[in-house]
Design an enzyme around this catalytic site. Sequence first.
Site, PDB file in Angstrom:
ATOM      1  N   LYS A 112       0.824  -1.222   0.000  1.00  0.00           N
ATOM      2  CA  LYS A 112       0.000   0.000   0.000  1.00  0.00           C
ATOM      3  C   LYS A 112       0.853   1.263   0.000  1.00  0.00           C
ATOM      4  CE  LYS A 112      -4.233  -2.083   1.536  1.00  0.00           C
ATOM      5  NZ  LYS A 112      -3.847  -3.500   1.706  1.00  0.00           N
TER       6      LYS A 112
HETATM    7  C1  LIG Z   1      -4.517  -4.574   1.128  1.00  0.00           C
HETATM    8  C2  LIG Z   1      -3.776  -5.860   1.015  1.00  0.00           C
HETATM    9  C3  LIG Z   1      -4.159  -6.867   0.081  1.00  0.00           C
HETATM   10  C4  LIG Z   1      -5.383  -6.735  -0.799  1.00  0.00           C
HETATM   11  O1  LIG Z   1      -5.210  -5.775  -1.813  1.00  0.00           O
HETATM   12  P1  LIG Z   1      -6.490  -5.219  -2.614  1.00  0.00           P
HETATM   13  O2  LIG Z   1      -5.965  -4.121  -3.462  1.00  0.00           O
HETATM   14  O3  LIG Z   1      -7.443  -4.739  -1.563  1.00  0.00           O
HETATM   15  O4  LIG Z   1      -7.045  -6.350  -3.403  1.00  0.00           O
HETATM   16  C5  LIG Z   1      -3.370  -8.008  -0.004  1.00  0.00           C
HETATM   17  N1  LIG Z   1      -2.298  -8.186   0.788  1.00  0.00           N
HETATM   18  C6  LIG Z   1      -1.899  -7.254   1.692  1.00  0.00           C
HETATM   19  C7  LIG Z   1      -0.706  -7.531   2.542  1.00  0.00           C
HETATM   20  C8  LIG Z   1      -2.620  -6.062   1.835  1.00  0.00           C
HETATM   21  O5  LIG Z   1      -2.229  -5.150   2.740  1.00  0.00           O
END
Ligand SMILES: *Cc1c(COP(=O)(O)O)cnc(C)c1O
Length: 466
Positions: A112
């Site tokens: 993120k």
């Molecule tokens: C947020 C997250 C996901 C999921 O990603 P999306 O874009 O919501 O599909 C997967 N793995 C981790 C470690 C995350 O923080």
Amino acid sequence: MQYISTRGKAPILNFEGATLAGLASDGGLYLPQEWPRFSEAEIADMAGLSYAKLAARIMAPFVGDSLSQDELQSLCDRAYGRFSHAAVTPLKQFDEQQWLLELFHGPTLAFKDVALQMLGLLFETFLARSGGHLTIVGATSGDTGSAAIDAVAGRDGIDIFMLHPKGRVSDVQRRQMTTVLAPNVYNLAIEGSFDDAQAAVKRMFTDDAMNGRFRISAVNSINWARLMAQVVYYFTAALQLGAPKRKAAFSVPTGNFGDVFAGYVAAQMGLPIERLIVATNVNDILHRALADGDYSAGTVTPTASPSMDIQISSNFERLLFDAGGRDGAAMAAQMHAFEQSKAMQLTNMQREGAAQLFTSARADADDMADAMRWANDACGEVIDPHTAIGLHAARAAGLPADVPVVTLATAHPAKFPDAVERVTGMRPSLPARVGDLFSREERFDEVEGDYAALTDYVSQRATESR
Ligand SMILES: *Cc1c(COP(=O)(O)O)cnc(C)c1O
């Protein structure tokens, strides 16, 4: 570039407007009016660019005239200069077919950061122009909270209020939020039910008394700029594996469908992608939707991959809209019916459109553990539980042997040390750059989770904007 809502009624906005708005006012999500496309020669010409240079090149058609080329490049340089690996998102090889794209070298150890570091700078740049002020309010139990706080800490024109359920996030996750001591960061440990807190946050967005006084914005609502930034690493990985001459496949641990939708955008822009594999844990609404057309929400089962424990995937609406013929009125009707019944069938056009690029797989706890062990035993790689779900799906996909399959590593294993230790017997240690996390001072306030207490808290501290 102009942006339209998936539900057809919100005003059409430019990039700056869509970024600041987040969610569209008709409840839909913003998408570019048309997909920009790179020719094969233009893609070939991208090979060898640094991550920040490539990022500016990919983002430029989306940003349009909201930023000059120099401004965009300078924001990319700053955002990706904060990553601890020179390649920003390094690609590793498991075996002849399987690859790993490490997206966790940012400040808070999850993918993120790649999008939120950029979004924080975009917010700051656009707010400085208009002299406006933004109040970000969010509830988190996972990785979004820490990545968002890191991205906006100390930035002008922004306050962030992040709620977490007291005693129910991991120590690493809590400390990544509460040890940020910048004056514009407010961490709230909520007593009582987390669902109540989340409901209170949602209510604040539609409360004119609050939203009229403060310009309230969300980071976990689905901001187009976040997806745009995630398109870049599909290009970096595919270029290293021979694009545009050779196709690659990607396996993506999926929750809200944001990360994997960025792969779909890369394909629309001309990047040759063989398959996008949507990997879910036992919370498998997306797997059922893609396999059978059945998009119906159940109850959430807690797993070792908590960031994928979802009932409803907000970004899936973007795919249904684009693959289903871009009919805003029909999309609005379909989503309103879904909001009532929590179930819907995909149309034939949506199913066929999605099937051209997407496949899906579901991994249970044993599948996850097997994949984590394989990575460790066969290749000496310690991976986190989310990444292991992706790796399971990648290996189960049965793609032709000459197609490279890239699993996106969405979190650093040290973010989920207990789950990793349970499976591998080894406890991953935090990277040196965050190694002092456990000796840093924490700051947070304990607040009751009810609406009155929350609005009171925010009203006393946020900056009025109009
Ligand atoms: C947020 C997250 C996901 C999921 O990603 P999306 O874009 O919501 O599909 C997967 N793995 C981790 C470690 C995350 O923080």
